[in-house]
Design a protein around this motif. Structure first.
Motif, PDB file in Angstrom:
ATOM      1  N   VAL A 151      -3.103   4.350   3.898  1.00  0.00           N
ATOM      2  CA  VAL A 151      -2.172   3.219   3.872  1.00  0.00           C
ATOM      3  C   VAL A 151      -2.293   2.416   5.158  1.00  0.00           C
ATOM      4  O   VAL A 151      -2.368   1.180   5.133  1.00  0.00           O
ATOM      5  CB  VAL A 151      -0.725   3.712   3.652  1.00  0.00           C
ATOM      6  CG1 VAL A 151       0.284   2.626   3.980  1.00  0.00           C
ATOM      7  CG2 VAL A 151      -0.533   4.202   2.236  1.00  0.00           C
ATOM      8  N   CYS A 153       0.824  -1.211   0.000  1.00  0.00           N
ATOM      9  CA  CYS A 153       0.000   0.000   0.000  1.00  0.00           C
ATOM     10  C   CYS A 153       0.855   1.257   0.000  1.00  0.00           C
ATOM     11  O   CYS A 153       0.556   2.225  -0.716  1.00  0.00           O
ATOM     12  CB  CYS A 153      -0.947   0.003   1.197  1.00  0.00           C
ATOM     13  SG  CYS A 153      -2.213  -1.282   1.126  1.00  0.00           S
ATOM     14  N   SER A 169      -3.808  -1.350   5.025  1.00  0.00           N
ATOM     15  CA  SER A 169      -2.967  -2.489   5.392  1.00  0.00           C
ATOM     16  C   SER A 169      -3.557  -3.255   6.574  1.00  0.00           C
ATOM     17  O   SER A 169      -3.517  -4.495   6.597  1.00  0.00           O
ATOM     18  CB  SER A 169      -1.529  -2.046   5.674  1.00  0.00           C
ATOM     19  OG  SER A 169      -1.481  -1.050   6.663  1.00  0.00           O
TER      20      SER A 169
END
Length: 125
Positions: free
Chosen positions: A108, A82, A112
């Motif tokens: 992100v 990511c 994740s």
């Protein structure tokens, strides 16, 4: 000079920001992936060595510590993926506004964590 200036960065006044933590996390996850690649290689070699050795390797993988390592490995993969996509977006000269940088950073982290959770819910179901 009676009062020397502090050297940069002055760690007494420095407060980590999301961007610096994300950068450190990207380097850390990349390093962790190298470590986990050795584990994957050892598991594959154990499979090639025969059923007795592979059974021992499987016992390690199925232990609590082994499962924690697998979860951390998948988190490292998804975080690095990511964050790498985020860097590709930056390479296209997009997302450099401060608001976009922070939104992308939190995206992100969220993506994740979501992908790791979704993977392990699917694996354990």
């Amino acid at each position: 000079m009676s009062n020397p200036r502090p050297q940069s960065p002055n760690m007494q006044n420095y407060r980590p920001q999301l961007t610096s933590v994300m950068s450190f996390g990207h380097r850390l996850s990349g390093s962790a992936l190298v470590f986990f690649a050795f584990g994957l290689s050892a598991w594959l070699v154990a499979g090639a060595a025969g059923p007795l050795v592979f059974d021992d390797a499987q016992a390690v993988v199925h232990s609590i510590a082994g499962r924690v390592m697998l979860i951390l490995a998948s988190l490292a993969v998804f975080y690095h993926l990511c964050n790498g996509i985020r860097h590709l977006i930056w390479d296209s000269v997009h997302g450099f506004e401060l608001r976009a940088i922070y939104a992308g950073g939190w995206a992100v982290v969220g993506a994740s964590l979501f992908l790791t959770s979704a993977l392990w819910i699917w694996v354990l179901a």
